[in-house]
Enzyme design. Structure first.
Site, PDB file in Angstrom:
ATOM      1  CB  CYS A 113      73.393 -15.694  24.056  1.00 17.50           C
ATOM      2  SG  CYS A 113      71.428 -15.094  23.970  1.00 17.50           S
ATOM      3  CG  HIS A 159      70.289 -19.436  26.031  1.00 20.94           C
ATOM      4  ND1 HIS A 159      69.587 -19.042  26.903  1.00 20.94           N
ATOM      5  CD2 HIS A 159      70.597 -18.728  25.310  1.00 20.94           C
ATOM      6  CE1 HIS A 159      69.251 -17.842  26.919  1.00 20.94           C
ATOM      7  NE2 HIS A 159      69.970 -17.387  25.989  1.00 20.94           N
TER       8      HIS A 159
END
Length: 340
Positions: free
Chosen positions: A130, A243
């Site tokens: 990710c 994130h």
């Protein structure tokens, strides 16, 4: 004519998100099957306006199916992905199992779509980590213009990257802070995550880095350019989804911050929100649920000749996992299978 699609691990966070994104992007699905382990057998999941009942992964026959999106851990993938691939059903795998296999392409469609043709060696395509996915989307257009030599990145990674257990631990610890009679010791994480940050994701390696940091190095080299030097510090933060990354790059050619901003604005998968005022940037809260990788705070780094710094955020369950997998399926359909 559409595709026969299997979603493996359909009851997990990423599996459910894959189903949502397949529906949202109107991927040409003629038939869909949702698979889960026996302990989740019979659970129901949503696909658009339909409700689907999970089938048993152990007994499922992949013969005649076109694409299988895998959202299960490496151990289960090691068992079931070769079964699917051997049956002629192309696997798009979200685990780390095949990312570093030279015979398996590691794909971010905005960055290296031509690598898709390497799928035929094993009938498997890997989805990157990710934190890597959003980084290379941001680096690619700058690399094309000025050639990125070195990257220093610090990540601020949400607990959803650790799955449902990570999200539950943050929620329960946060509640416990306001109720002193409760005690929720760390289980999923190595230290308390509520109202804290933890500079440790995955296991430690001999050189002092963590495996999460090593993944960013290895995957950026495989996806974008093996000559890029990268150092990362990966940190878990008390955010549920999304994130953040603080990125510093050094390029071979000088790249003015204004030109960099213009290049990024015109690049696929990127939204630039960069105003030098209060709130003129994007945070994880705002990016959750969105497809884009958001870039803010683009500025010259005056400590080196050819340096730039920027801030990058993305929904890790989407671009970092489910969205990228569906985009790989779209690329596969458009360039290889050509049914839709």
């Amino acid at each position: 004519m559409g595709y026969k699609v299997v979603v493996v691990g359909a009851t997990g966070n990423v599996g459910r998100e894959m189903l949502n994104i397949l529906a949202e992007r109107e991927f040409p699905v003629d038939q869909i099957a949702v698979l889960a382990s026996r302990r989740s057998l019979g659970s129901e999941v949503s696909f658009g306006d339909r409700t689907l009942k999970t089938q048993d992964l152990d007994t499922f026959d992949f013969t005649g199916w076109d694409i299988a999106l895998f959202a299960i851990g490496s151990d289960a993938t090691k068992k079931y992905a070769p079964i699917s691939a051997k049956a002629g059903c192309i696997v798009i795998d979200n685990s780390s199992l095949y990312r570093y296999d030279p015979d398996v392409p590691l794909i971010v469609p905005e960055v290296n779509p031509d690598a898709i043709f390497g799928y035929s060696k094993k009938n498997i395509i890997a989805n990157p980590n990710c934190s890597t996915a959003q980084l290379v989307v941001a680096l690619k257009p700058l690399h094309d213009r000025a050639k990125v030599k070195r990257v220093v990145v610090s990540t601020y990674q949400s607990v959803s990257g650790a799955g449902k257990e990570g999200m539950d631990e943050l929620w329960n610890q946060t509640k416990a802070i306001y109720n002193p009679t409760d005690d929720v010791p760390p289980k999923k994480f190595t230290k308390q995550i509520a109202f804290n940050v933890i500079p440790h994701i995955d296991v430690f390696l001999d050189d002092g880095s963590t495996k999460e940091e090593w993944k960013m190095v290895a995957e950026t080299k495989k996806i974008l350019d093996p000559s890029i030097k990268l150092t990362a510090t990966c940190v878990r933060v008390p955010v549920f989804v999304g994130h953040g990354e603080a990125v510093n790059i050094e390029t071979e050619e000088f790249l003015d911050e204004h030109e960099a901003r213009d290049i990024l604005r015109e690049s696929p998968g990127i939204m630039v929100v960069d105003k030098r005022e209060d709130g003129g940037y994007v945070t994880p809260v705002e990016c959750a649920g969105d497809f884009a990788t958001f870039i803010s705070r683009i500025r010259q780094d005056s400590t080196i000749d050819n340096g730039l710094s920027f801030w990058c955020v993305s929904d890790n369950l989407r671009k970092g996992a489910a969205l990228n997998a569906v985009q790989i399926a779209e690329t596969l359909g458009n360039r290889v299978l050509k049914k839709g």
